[in-house]
Design a protein around this motif. Structure first.
Motif, PDB file in Angstrom:
ATOM      1  N   CYS A   1       3.383   3.640   8.873  1.00 22.07           N
ATOM      2  CA  CYS A   1       2.064   3.475   8.255  1.00 22.07           C
ATOM      3  C   CYS A   1       1.165   4.589   8.754  1.00 22.07           C
ATOM      4  O   CYS A   1       0.788   4.612   9.922  1.00 22.07           O
ATOM      5  N   LEU A   2       0.862   5.531   7.868  1.00 20.11           N
ATOM      6  CA  LEU A   2      -0.031   6.628   8.205  1.00 20.11           C
ATOM      7  C   LEU A   2      -1.000   6.842   7.056  1.00 20.11           C
ATOM      8  O   LEU A   2      -0.695   6.517   5.899  1.00 20.11           O
ATOM      9  N   GLY A   3      -2.156   7.382   7.385  1.00 12.09           N
ATOM     10  CA  GLY A   3      -3.151   7.622   6.353  1.00 12.09           C
ATOM     11  C   GLY A   3      -4.319   8.406   6.870  1.00 12.09           C
ATOM     12  O   GLY A   3      -4.271   8.991   7.956  1.00 12.09           O
ATOM     13  N   SER A   4      -5.377   8.406   6.086  1.00  8.31           N
ATOM     14  CA  SER A   4      -6.586   9.134   6.435  1.00  8.31           C
ATOM     15  C   SER A   4      -7.798   8.293   6.071  1.00  8.31           C
ATOM     16  O   SER A   4      -7.750   7.487   5.147  1.00  8.31           O
ATOM     17  N   VAL A   5      -8.877   8.485   6.825  1.00  5.38           N
ATOM     18  CA  VAL A   5     -10.131   7.788   6.550  1.00  5.38           C
ATOM     19  C   VAL A   5     -11.043   8.680   5.723  1.00  5.38           C
ATOM     20  O   VAL A   5     -11.833   8.205   4.918  1.00  5.38           O
ATOM     21  N   ALA A   6     -10.923   9.982   5.894  1.00  2.59           N
ATOM     22  CA  ALA A   6     -11.774  10.937   5.185  1.00  2.59           C
ATOM     23  C   ALA A   6     -11.072  11.437   3.933  1.00  2.59           C
ATOM     24  O   ALA A   6      -9.877  11.704   3.943  1.00  2.59           O
ATOM     25  N   ALA A   7     -11.841  11.557   2.867  1.00  4.23           N
ATOM     26  CA  ALA A   7     -11.311  12.053   1.594  1.00  4.23           C
ATOM     27  C   ALA A   7     -11.440  13.573   1.562  1.00  4.23           C
ATOM     28  O   ALA A   7     -12.523  14.094   1.325  1.00  4.23           O
ATOM     29  N   ASN A   8     -10.340  14.267   1.807  1.00  2.30           N
ATOM     30  CA  ASN A   8     -10.378  15.732   1.886  1.00  2.30           C
ATOM     31  C   ASN A   8      -9.627  16.449   0.778  1.00  2.30           C
ATOM     32  O   ASN A   8      -9.856  17.617   0.534  1.00  2.30           O
ATOM     33  N   SER A   9      -8.673  15.773   0.150  1.00  2.05           N
ATOM     34  CA  SER A   9      -7.899  16.434  -0.896  1.00  2.05           C
ATOM     35  C   SER A   9      -7.665  15.459  -2.043  1.00  2.05           C
ATOM     36  O   SER A   9      -7.913  14.266  -1.904  1.00  2.05           O
ATOM     37  N   PRO A  10      -7.188  15.941  -3.198  1.00  7.49           N
ATOM     38  CA  PRO A  10      -6.978  15.055  -4.333  1.00  7.49           C
ATOM     39  C   PRO A  10      -6.118  13.846  -3.947  1.00  7.49           C
ATOM     40  O   PRO A  10      -5.148  13.980  -3.196  1.00  7.49           O
ATOM     41  N   LEU A  11      -6.485  12.691  -4.458  1.00 12.56           N
ATOM     42  CA  LEU A  11      -5.805  11.447  -4.096  1.00 12.56           C
ATOM     43  C   LEU A  11      -4.302  11.529  -4.331  1.00 12.56           C
ATOM     44  O   LEU A  11      -3.517  11.058  -3.503  1.00 12.56           O
ATOM     45  N   VAL A  12      -3.879  12.135  -5.435  1.00 13.86           N
ATOM     46  CA  VAL A  12      -2.435  12.211  -5.702  1.00 13.86           C
ATOM     47  C   VAL A  12      -1.709  12.979  -4.600  1.00 13.86           C
ATOM     48  O   VAL A  12      -0.599  12.617  -4.209  1.00 13.86           O
TER      49      VAL A  12
END
Length: 195
Positions: free
Chosen positions: A65-76
């Motif tokens: 389970c990995l991810g990001s909190v900040a939106a830095n690049s296109p969702l896809v």
């Protein structure tokens, strides 16, 4: 590019994200070099910057389970990259193997933008969480921990939820600092089998 709210993704768009995650994982086992999604195949909503987590389970057990909190690049692209990272780079687990694909379940969680929650004490946070089963990010002095809202399925009590979240950040059970920052968020999610 502006960040968009992903609370209004429809079933078709969420299914596209699940397919992107499947392809990202499948690419690891093929002879061709894995390629990121072709952007011109997706609508504007999925091309805006978005933050997400990709959670993998095999036989009902967490596998990554990995991810990001900040939106830095296109969702896809975020979904593609986080699916690969969850499968092969989560240091808590051995990399995913081809034998596990039959039992693999993928969950994509697209995060709303985290909002600062003004609380002066842990008890205030617990009181808030009694009626608000949201995702939480705790930050203090270069340490941070995050739980997705889905963690409420295992940790029903706000007190347990916060205690485990503090442990994840490396703090003891009674730690609370006047400089503690609390942010909350919601997710739009989809879950499906690999096959």
């Amino acid at each position: 590019m502006s960040v968009t709210s992903y609370q209004n993704l429809n079933k078709g768009e969420l299914t596209q994200l699940l397919d992107i995650a499947r392809e990202a994982i499948r690419g690891h086992f093929s002879e061709d070099l894995p390629r990121p999604p072709q952007l011109d195949l997706y609508g504007k909503k999925l091309l805006r910057p978005g933050a997400c987590f990709v959670t993998l389970e095999v036989d009902g057990q967490l596998q990554g389970c990995l991810g990001s909190v900040a939106a830095n690049s296109p969702l896809v692209l975020e979904v593609h990259n986080k699916a690969r990272a969850s499968a092969y780079q989560d240091r808590r687990f051995m990399p995913l193997t081809e034998d596990q694909l039959e039992q693999l379940v993928i969950e994509i969680s697209v995060l709303s933008e985290p909002a600062v929650l003004a609380v002066d004490s842990e008890q205030e946070l617990i009181d808030y969480l009694e009626n608000n089963r949201v995702g939480v990010v705790l930050s203090d002095n270069h340490s941070q921990a995050l739980f997705l809202p889905q963690v409420w399925e295992q940790l029903k009590s706000p007190k347990d939820f916060i205690r485990h979240l503090k442990s994840k950040a490396g703090w003891n059970a009674v730690y609370w600092s006047p400089s503690m920052e609390v942010r909350t968020f919601t997710v739009t999610s989809i879950k499906g089998k690999y096959f």
